[in-house]
Design an enzyme around this catalytic site. Sequence first.
Site, PDB file in Angstrom:
ATOM      1  CG  ASP A 135      25.577  -1.270  31.443  1.00  0.00           C
ATOM      2  OD1 ASP A 135      25.490  -2.310  30.769  1.00  0.00           O
ATOM      3  OD2 ASP A 135      25.288  -0.151  31.001  1.00  0.00           O
ATOM      4  CG  HIS A 136      24.232  -7.480  31.320  1.00  0.00           C
ATOM      5  ND1 HIS A 136      23.058  -6.786  31.390  1.00  0.00           N
ATOM      6  CD2 HIS A 136      24.209  -8.114  30.130  1.00  0.00           C
ATOM      7  CE1 HIS A 136      22.358  -6.994  30.294  1.00  0.00           C
ATOM      8  NE2 HIS A 136      23.040  -7.797  29.513  1.00  0.00           N
ATOM      9  CG  HIS A 160      22.862  -2.143  28.081  1.00  0.00           C
ATOM     10  ND1 HIS A 160      23.367  -2.373  29.335  1.00  0.00           N
ATOM     11  CD2 HIS A 160      21.647  -2.734  28.060  1.00  0.00           C
ATOM     12  CE1 HIS A 160      22.476  -3.082  30.030  1.00  0.00           C
ATOM     13  NE2 HIS A 160      21.438  -3.300  29.288  1.00  0.00           N
TER      14      HIS A 160
END
Length: 492
Positions: free
Chosen positions: A179-180, A242
């Site tokens: 999950d950047h 996110h």
Amino acid sequence: MTTNNPKAVIVIFGATGDLANRKLYPSIYRLYRNGKLSDNFAVIGVARRPLTNEDFRNNVKASINDFDDPNIDPDEFASHFHYNPFDIQDLEHYKALESLITDLDKTYQTDGNRLFYFSMAPNFFGTLAANLKSEGLTTTEGWTRLVIEKPFGHDYDSAKELNDQIREAFNEDQIYRIDHYLGKEMVQNIEVIRFANALFEPLWNNQYISNVQITSSEVLGVEERGRYYDSAGALKDMMQNHMLQMLALIAMDPPIKLTPEEIRSEKVKVLRALRFFNEDEIENYLVRGQYDRGIVNGEELPAYREGNGVDPESNTDTFVAAKLLIDNFRWAGVPFYLRTGKRMQRKSTEIIVEFKDLPMNLYYDKDDDAQPNLLVIHIQPDEGITLHVNAKKGDYSASSTPIQLSYDNNAQDKMNTPEAYENLLFDCMRGDSTNFTHWDEVALSWQFIDIIADAWSKKKADFPNYESGTNGPKEADELLKKDGFKWWDVSE
Ligand code: NAP
């Protein structure tokens, strides 16, 4: 956990794709340039098209062209990259890949460590994992880890199926789900701000905080991603991962230690305490939107439904606002407002913690300017913190005015602030899974989101319902107004 200068052969599946070129190669370069990678690493690019090593290295060099660092020889850096044409279905290709990994392991002395990075369409992930195992590529003398890109499923059932397939080949502690957002400096800073300051933690509860707002807005529309996006929407593309991850970091209790297991356990508790809505309640807590035409930077832009690859009758949400409640001792009664959307007024991700008013504020009657205290965590594109407090007005009166105490993370050392993917690749190579999502978190998030997605799929929305270039449908403002709050636009 190993520390600096990890050694490994990194195998990137999807090596000719957009993500690899735009994010992964520049991140590996930055790690190399910053001395985080020793010379003991090799990258194998895997994809179908028949490139030579030279073609591949030229692509890699093009992707790092902007850096132009006189201390680094791009050819020397690119010499670590090797290309392996590959068809996922063809088991012979796995044998060839195994032998290349073994050769490079010897050449670069990487101690048998292997990092597999799945940077391709998710429908390949299951087959790829199964074949890597059956052909013996997951068995090595060093460590083997798997980095897997989003989306992780499109609902709980598909996520579970994917997870079961991957778990056939890799243990949970070998799996690093990206999950950047968790790689972003200021998202990682949430814990530090909270747990390293005597100032905040004692106030971090329902006695002193009135509400929390998390916004992630984009100015861009879906552009060329219409086909993919139309089957996802903002709820699944942003909220499930996110936004809920940022919520968990803001709301979690202090972990007893800074280990991945302890931190995760606290995050999971937040997700477990999320109040699940039943179908009839959803419209009281969530607002969905889809952008219409509008003027952005003087240019008239088409509506979402007029975009490439989008169904002209599409019911897909490009905007979601939600009021979420966490039913635990710390947060009972505090609304968490989350909002994300495309084609909004400005590009920004930020978290605003609004503190309660004092029981008696001597200055409120005198001056309309007085504001509640706000702590703003700027995630992107600005990175920093702003604390809004009230101070004396610079005139002869005894009235107050809001002032801002700001810290700009970029201003400290702009060139060296690590990129999200750089942080995440480095963490994975060191065996630190803190900033990756564990299956327990993925499962709980999908279970929460599925109820909403199901309800919305049954009832067609009155779309489009917000103009491009605005802050979403007016119902998103109403959501806060009925609780006596408003979205803070702290950029002004
Ligand atoms: P992409 O540009 O479409 O690249 C896909 C890659 O897969 C290409 O290298 C393609 O190369 C390879 N490929 C396709 N079919 C193959 C097959 N049968 N065997 C071997 N290789 C095959 O995709 P992307 O945008 O880089 O995205 C990759 C992953 O990252 C996806 O899971 C996506 O959801 C995720 N992601 C991407 C972004 C982004 O900004 N791009 C952001 C977040 C997440 P060949 O055509 O040469 O085979």
